[in-house]
Write an enzyme that holds these catalytic residues in place. Structure first.
Site, PDB file in Angstrom:
ATOM      1  CD  GLN A 258      -2.881   0.060  -0.032  1.00 37.97           C
ATOM      2  OE1 GLN A 258      -3.623   0.979  -0.798  1.00 37.97           O
ATOM      3  NE2 GLN A 258      -3.168  -1.267  -0.117  1.00 37.97           N
ATOM      4  CG  HIS A 261      -0.680   2.459  -4.404  1.00 36.08           C
ATOM      5  ND1 HIS A 261      -0.814   2.378  -5.769  1.00 36.08           N
ATOM      6  CD2 HIS A 261      -1.357   1.419  -3.816  1.00 36.08           C
ATOM      7  CE1 HIS A 261      -1.528   1.139  -6.050  1.00 36.08           C
ATOM      8  NE2 HIS A 261      -1.867   0.652  -4.928  1.00 36.08           N
ATOM      9  CD  GLU A 326      -8.591   1.838  -1.147  1.00 38.47           C
ATOM     10  OE1 GLU A 326      -7.460   2.323  -0.720  1.00 38.47           O
ATOM     11  OE2 GLU A 326      -8.582   1.677  -2.469  1.00 38.47           O
ATOM     12  CG  HIS A 327      -7.297  -2.309   0.036  1.00 40.43           C
ATOM     13  ND1 HIS A 327      -6.521  -1.184  -0.116  1.00 40.43           N
ATOM     14  CD2 HIS A 327      -8.062  -2.697  -0.885  1.00 40.43           C
ATOM     15  CE1 HIS A 327      -6.867  -0.843  -1.125  1.00 40.43           C
ATOM     16  NE2 HIS A 327      -7.640  -1.696  -1.675  1.00 40.43           N
ATOM     17  CG  ASP A 360      -4.481  -3.923  -5.556  1.00 43.21           C
ATOM     18  OD1 ASP A 360      -5.538  -3.615  -5.355  1.00 43.21           O
ATOM     19  OD2 ASP A 360      -3.439  -3.681  -5.151  1.00 43.21           O
ATOM     20  CG  HIS A 419     -50.676  15.956  -5.680  1.00 45.00           C
ATOM     21  ND1 HIS A 419     -50.188  17.068  -6.214  1.00 45.00           N
ATOM     22  CD2 HIS A 419     -49.428  15.094  -5.847  1.00 45.00           C
ATOM     23  CE1 HIS A 419     -49.073  17.300  -6.484  1.00 45.00           C
ATOM     24  NE2 HIS A 419     -48.573  15.983  -6.344  1.00 45.00           N
TER      25      HIS A 419
END
Lengths: 429, 429
Positions: A258, A261, A326-327, A360, A419
């Site tokens: 991670q 990145h 996220e993970h 991934d 209505h």
């Protein structure tokens, strides 16, 4: 790297600071982006050509506005066989997972005789932003394009900057494999504006997805409502929950996968054994030495890495839910029992043999996942991002007699007599 | 009212102008709203009290910040029985439709031995904006609150302005019926900011839904990403496809039921019989005379009403898809065959006995629907707006041997060696 222990007196405050640190760019590009969008709306292709010359330093009329299908096929055919097979395996597995995700229509008549239902349809056209340069990942193209095609999107358009005119053959190969219909050599906020409003050359789309820099993200945000968009994306993050029965270098590799990145990425380890956590920290240093992406990974780990010592993994779900990462990797003997208590996470990787990186590329589920605690309220990309639901209702006279009067009473109470009238005129009143 | 005929030479251009006319407010409140959000973030309850005194002219410390559960129950108990029964019927039917909408979790192991799945969870807390004054509709509260509760939201918070300190008992009754947990007497962009960031008194939520004025809509847009939001809403609209076998005054009532909402509302009739269309136009004038909401309805019909004469209903689906209307009524002999060809619509009302207004109140499907052509890419409100999906993946050694090498090849090709390493270290390489 920050080391915390849940038994420390100041732990709650220190952990709260980790949770609230969004690590997101504070650059305010709103005004710039608004001006670019207005320019593209007004001048269309003229604006695209000018902005591309400015930012990407090439002339679209000379280098070509589009990359055609034969060029994408040629890039695919030229792939080294191992890589081509890997891309094909990834595409097949992503497709299978997303096909199984397709929603079912509903159509039933209830006890009051009211026919009710919902029909799902794909959007007509989708635009996919693919960043240029370093972050141009073929896997990301597959993860965005395949759900769109599985959803049934007839026209799938890629926009991608080609700085200096250079194209990324891996991205073209992935575009061929995923069945992308058009590839335009434009990027930035102007490309998103072109997708939303259309220009002389580029027909507008209904949904825009895909990652991008701060300008692209802000353009998507400003155009939300003109088109549909996927979630605003922030820096990537992983939470690893690991016991002492793991190999330290494996957990270190997961944390670094991670960290490599981006310097703003975040890797967090929760561990119930301080000695093992020490070993992981050492293994991180050792792994870093051999890593080609060392500068980025080291910066991320130093600035944003966290190791949290807990007395018992029973504490982990509450921490994981607050982080809403996220993970989440759960490398313990009974990952299932922890997963059941984690309500907020983009994707969970169970057991000692499921490194996040398989997700991934080749596992099948989407790797476009909510970041920055957005897993509290949003989901990974799916076929639903390229589809929408139309509900339907059908009454006969008996059903109208059964439920119509209640609607008349409510319409009257809300001060909406037309209505009420549209119903009562059918009740013979 | 604009009358078009599909056989006119200028029809394509005239119809394109109808399609592109978004009828939305062009007021730019972005800077005002950004300042209000920053103020609430900085000063919390102090800002809420000050802005409420300014806009709603009452002192929250004197009139009370919250409306408590007993007050909501008392409002419900005090309802006139017919109205109470009507609200209960509506709530029960909305609940039943949304319960049937709950998504299913997935958990399976594929041929490669990879366990894959997805789990749905509700968000922890949701905030619902309820406008004050004229547009404070109990039906709207039910349509937002019930899906949230069906989704499993534990904490459901209503914010609503009470101008001059006055509360709307119908809204309180609906809040009681829907099981709302908190009701705060604050409105405007500041209320949305309080929901997103929290204040001393108001705990933050994860999702904000509900209608509001331009300030509220802009606040939701600016806070998108901090919280989840429902779709940006514009003026309401109806498309009625009706043949000559209808009663003109019924179709007229349907058109006016949309027109009475707001001068910016739009009612469009597509008809294959010019004489019948004339009769509807006359009936609209006649109905208008007796209508308590005449000024609004007349203004809307005059400014935005459209009658389109077509030679054959075969032309209708293409027109309907271009309009992508919020509501589509199909009052023909075979509504089903037309519906099947309409891909873009918020909700469809089938046959001569399904006036759109039954869908506003008691049919069951949600009445919060995409407007302004957003049905091209978005759906009505549903339980999914209050839930999110976590995917999961589990590999054993055999599965990792089967798909891991492909992931390694892709990670290497993308220049992400730590990704590759996290897999290869488990392959014994």
């Amino acid at each position: 790297m920050l080391r915390l222990s849940s038994t420390d007196p100041g732990f709650a405050e220190a952990f709260a600071r980790v949770v609230s640190d969004r690590r997101e760019s504070a650059v305010d590009v709103a005004a710039d982006v608004a001006a670019i969008i207005a320019d593209v709306r007004r001048r269309g292709d003229g604006a695209l050509a000018e902005l591309t010359a400015k930012f990407d330093r090439h002339d679209l009329d000379a280098s070509g506005w589009q990359i055609d299908a034969p060029a994408c096929k040629a890039a695919f055919d030229a792939l080294e066989p191992t890589l081509r097979d890997a891309l094909e395996l990834a595409a097949a597995r992503i497709r299978a997972y997303h096909v199984a995700q397709l929603p079912e229509d509903r159509d039933y008549t209830d006890a009051a005789g009211v026919r009710l239902g919902a029909t799902w349809n794909a959007v007509d056209a989708a635009g996919l932003y693919v960043p240029g340069g370093r972050a141009a990942y073929p896997s990301s193209l597959l993860m965005n394009a395949i759900p769109a095609k599985v959803a049934g999107v007839a026209r799938l358009v890629v926009v991608t900057p080609t700085p200096g005119g250079e194209v990324n053959p891996l991205v073209l190969a992935a575009a061929h494999l995923a069945g992308v219909d058009e590839v335009w050599r434009v990027g930035g906020a102007h490309a998103v504006a072109a997708l939303a409003y259309g220009t002389e050359r580029v027909a507008p789309v209904d949904v825009v997805t895909g990652p991008g820099n701060a300008w692209v993200a802000e353009a998507k945000r400003q155009l939300y409502g003109v088109v549909g968009i996927d979630m605003v994306a922030g820096p990537s993050e992983i939470l690893v929950i690991a016991d002492a029965r793991n190999e330290p270098r494996r957990i270190a590799a997961d944390l670094l996968s991670q960290a490599e990145h981006d310097p703003t990425s975040q890797s967090i380890l929760i561990c119930d054994d301080a000695g093992f956590a020490d070993a992981v920290a050492e293994a991180v240093e050792e792994e870093l030495r051999a890593l080609a992406t060392q500068p980025t990974a080291r910066e991320s780990w130093a600035a944003n890495g966290v190791i949290i010592d807990v007395a018992d993994f029973d504490e982990a779900p509450a921490l994981a839910n607050a982080l809403a990462a996220e993970h989440v990797e759960i490398a313990t003997d009974d990952p299932e029992s922890l997963m059941r208590r984690i309500r907020h996470a983009g994707s969970v990787f169970l057991g000692r043999l499921t490194p996040e990186a398989v997700g991934d590329y080749v596992a099948g589920p989407n790797h476009v996942l909510p970041t920055g605690r957005r897993a509290r309220f949003s989901s990974g990309l799916s076929v639903l991002d390229f589809m929408k639901r139309t509900s339907f209702i059908q009454l006969d006279q008996a059903a109208l007699e059964a439920i119509g009067p209640a609607a008349v009473a409510l319409a009257d109470a809300e001060g909406l007599p037309a209505h009420a009238r549209s119903i009562s005129v059918r009740l013979g009143q």
